[in-house]
Design a protein around this motif. Structure first.
Motif, PDB file in Angstrom:
ATOM      1  N   CYS A  11       0.825  -1.203   0.000  1.00  0.00           N
ATOM      2  CA  CYS A  11       0.000   0.000   0.000  1.00  0.00           C
ATOM      3  C   CYS A  11       0.867   1.264   0.000  1.00  0.00           C
ATOM      4  O   CYS A  11       0.366   2.372   0.135  1.00  0.00           O
ATOM      5  CB  CYS A  11      -0.925   0.000   1.209  1.00  0.00           C
ATOM      6  SG  CYS A  11      -1.856  -1.530   1.367  1.00  0.00           S
ATOM      7  N   CYS A  62      -5.991  -0.789   6.065  1.00  0.00           N
ATOM      8  CA  CYS A  62      -6.805  -0.271   4.957  1.00  0.00           C
ATOM      9  C   CYS A  62      -8.159   0.184   5.495  1.00  0.00           C
ATOM     10  O   CYS A  62      -8.870  -0.591   6.132  1.00  0.00           O
ATOM     11  CB  CYS A  62      -6.990  -1.375   3.916  1.00  0.00           C
ATOM     12  SG  CYS A  62      -8.054  -0.873   2.550  1.00  0.00           S
ATOM     13  N   CYS A  72      -6.330  -5.005  -5.347  1.00  0.00           N
ATOM     14  CA  CYS A  72      -5.826  -5.189  -3.979  1.00  0.00           C
ATOM     15  C   CYS A  72      -6.216  -6.577  -3.474  1.00  0.00           C
ATOM     16  O   CYS A  72      -5.463  -7.215  -2.744  1.00  0.00           O
ATOM     17  CB  CYS A  72      -6.396  -4.126  -3.049  1.00  0.00           C
ATOM     18  SG  CYS A  72      -6.008  -2.439  -3.535  1.00  0.00           S
TER      19      CYS A  72
HETATM   20  S1  SF4 Z   1      -7.097   0.336  -1.071  1.00  0.00           S
HETATM   21 FE1  SF4 Z   1      -5.564  -1.247  -1.586  1.00  0.00          FE
HETATM   22  S2  SF4 Z   1      -3.589  -0.149  -1.683  1.00  0.00           S
HETATM   23 FE2  SF4 Z   1      -5.076   1.167  -0.587  1.00  0.00          FE
HETATM   24  S3  SF4 Z   1      -4.782   0.749   1.615  1.00  0.00           S
HETATM   25 FE3  SF4 Z   1      -6.456  -0.589   0.853  1.00  0.00          FE
HETATM   26  S4  SF4 Z   1      -5.448  -2.524   0.276  1.00  0.00           S
HETATM   27 FE4  SF4 Z   1      -3.843  -0.928   0.426  1.00  0.00          FE
END
Ligand code: SF4
Length: 133
Positions: A11, A62, A72
């Motif tokens: 992330c 998240c 994701c």
């Molecule tokens: S949306 Fe995807 S990239 Fe963003 S914090 Fe959540 S899991 Fe991570």
């Protein structure tokens, strides 16, 4: 797969491409399109804030986990258009914990999502659904 505890490497500086379904889900949660997404390299992608995904909170979690984007969910399985196949992102420290069945399921998820990607007007023809860290 078994994530490494407290790891949120995937992330950090996300390059995740969004689908129409992802956008619909995130808008339904009350987020504004401009705050969580932007066009980069021809596609609508998650936006980073201070080097982290907009949705990552200060505890490294998240904020939209139940509704996180398809890419994701599929990670660390990614689709490399140049090679024309799914593969495990080498940068994921837990990549070797993905079993063959999970790999196949996640690969199917990505391939089904490919037609749903949102391109900007001046994009090229290649797609790299890669969650870069
Ligand atoms: S949306 Fe995807 S990239 Fe963003 S914090 Fe959540 S899991 Fe991570």
């Amino acid at each position: 797969m078994r994530c490494v505890p407290d790891c949120y490497l995937c992330c950090v500086e996300t390059d995740m491409i969004l689908t129409k379904e992802d956008v619909k889900n995130l808008l339904a949660l009350g987020y504004e399109l401009e705050e969580f997404s932007e066009y980069r390299d021809g596609y609508l992608r998650l936006k980073n804030k201070n080097g982290m995904c907009f949705f990552l909170n200060e505890r490294g979690a998240c904020r939209v986990y139940e509704n996180r984007p398809i890419g994701c969910r599929a990670y660390p399985v990614i689709y490399d258009v140049e090679e024309g196949k799914c593969k495990i992102d080498e940068e994921c420290p837990a990549g070797d914990t993905v079993g063959p069945e999970e790999f196949l399921e996640k690969c199917k998820l990505i391939i089904r999502a490919l037609p749903q990607l949102i391109r900007s007007e001046n994009s090229g023809s290649s797609v790299n659904v890669k969650h870069e860290t």
